[in-house]
Motif scaffolding. Structure first.
Motif: not given
Ligand code: TXA
Ligand code: MG
Length: 329
Positions: A172-175, A189-190, A196-197, A317-318
């Motif tokens: 995935i590569g992002v937190e 919060l992050r 989010v969807e 978004r991330a």
């Protein structure tokens, strides 16, 4: 420090090391985590020291299954349980009311604890072998780019980590997405690896915390974070034609179409290096390559990195959040 392949014997060894209070970097589907026994305050203190992380910053506690959640947190409602059952394992961290047993050092004295059940099988096997919940922030020095490969961890933390379990590049590569589930409506919060969807699909509308808020409860909300040492200038989507880079600059573009647009504007030649996050324009691919590209560009001796925002949907978004935090304000 030693890098281990994820063999059965090594997973057992990593689990035992964690149970003895050592620091073990583990692969997750998002980024590598710097793990420590969540109940061992000495081990947790070493995590803060290794990251040079301000201790007001609470850590995420990782569990291998739903059963272990009960050792660290309360599940406040049927809706939260539904979210756990529907979206775990996965890149979603839930903020929950904490149990007494969780040391204040882990939660920065907050009455809540961040809990995550990672999808990565190796991570879960190591935690299961430890038999304990594992506190693990991303395995990078505080404020610097997150690691998506074992060699990123080795380079950034060196002897400050005891073992690194090499699970290959993080898909995935992002937190993870951090969601406050202690009260309704739930609040993001992050933004992170779980869109989010996909949360709203299950539990209805959630709020997204405004990053201009004055007192961050989550350091992932600090405006400057996840930053390379090289200055990074962020432009709106399609806005790079207006950039006038000086010195030896690199440009980080979303896709082939963005490169074509830069070429059409006659500005592609301004950059010594041109990189695409996702040649075919996939947001998932872009998220997966973001930190590896930034690590490489940061090692490349450039005077500046120029980047453009991605579409503000799904994982875009991330990625936009991380690019914004990496950028000069
Ligand atoms: O994907 C991830 O989440 C990775 C992997 C290793 O699991 N971990 C990670 O941890 O990114 P870290 O420590 O770098 O980020 C944890 C975030 C921070 O923004 C922290 O402030 C927030 O979670 N957090 C932790 N506990 C919290 C709490 N009780 N209330 C609010 N925010 C909290
Ligand atoms: Mg981090």
């Amino acid at each position: 420090m030693e890098i281990l392949s994820p063999s059965e014997a090594n997973i057992r060894r990593a689990g035992e090391a964690l149970a003895r209070g050592l620091l073990v970097a583990i692969p997750t589907e998002t980024v590598y985590g710097l793990g420590a026994n969540a109940f061992d305050t000495r081990a947790v203190a070493r995590v803060f020291e290794a990251k040079a992380r301000p201790s007001f910053d609470p850590l995420i506690v990782h569990v291998p299954d739903l059963e272990m959640v009960d050792r660290v947190a309360y599940i406040p409602s049927a809706k939260v349980r539904a979210l756990m059952e529907g979206r775990w394992p996965g890149p979603l961290t839930l903020i929950l009311p904490k149990r007494e047993a969780v040391p204040d050092l882990v939660t920065s004295g907050l009455p809540s604890v961040a809990v995550r059940l990672p999808a990565n099988e190796i991570a879960r096997a190591v935690i299961r072998a430890a038999g304990l919940p594992i506190a693990a922030p991303s395995a990078n020095p505080f404020g610097y780019l997150s690691p998506t490969r074992a060699d990123h961890v080795a380079r950034m933390l060196g002897e400050r980590v005891d073992l690194i379990v090499d699970g290959g590049p993080c898909p995935i590569g992002v937190e993870s997405t951090v969601l406050d589930a202690t009260s309704e409506p739930f609040t993001v919060l992050r933004p992170g690896g779980m869109p989010v969807e996909s949360i709203e699909e299950l539990v209805g509308p959630v709020e997204i915390l405004d990053r201009s808020v004055a007192t961050p409860t989550s350091p992932g909300q600090l405006p400057s974070h996840y930053a390379p040492r090289t200055p990074l200038y962020l432009f709106p989507r399609g806005g790079l034609a207006a950039a006038r880079p000086r010195g030896r600059a690199a440009v980080l573009l979303f896709d082939q179409a963005a490169l074509a647009a830069l070429e059409a504007a006659g500005r592609a030649g301004d950059y010594a290096e041109r990189r695409l996050l996702a040649p075919d324009g996939g947001l998932i691919e872009a998220a997966a390559s973001l930190f590896a590209e930034l690590h490489e560009l940061d090692q490349g001796g450039f005077d500046a990195i120029y980047a453009e925002r991605l579409p503000e949907t799904g994982l875009g978004r991330a990625v936009n959040d991380r690019l914004y935090k990496a950028s000069e304000k």
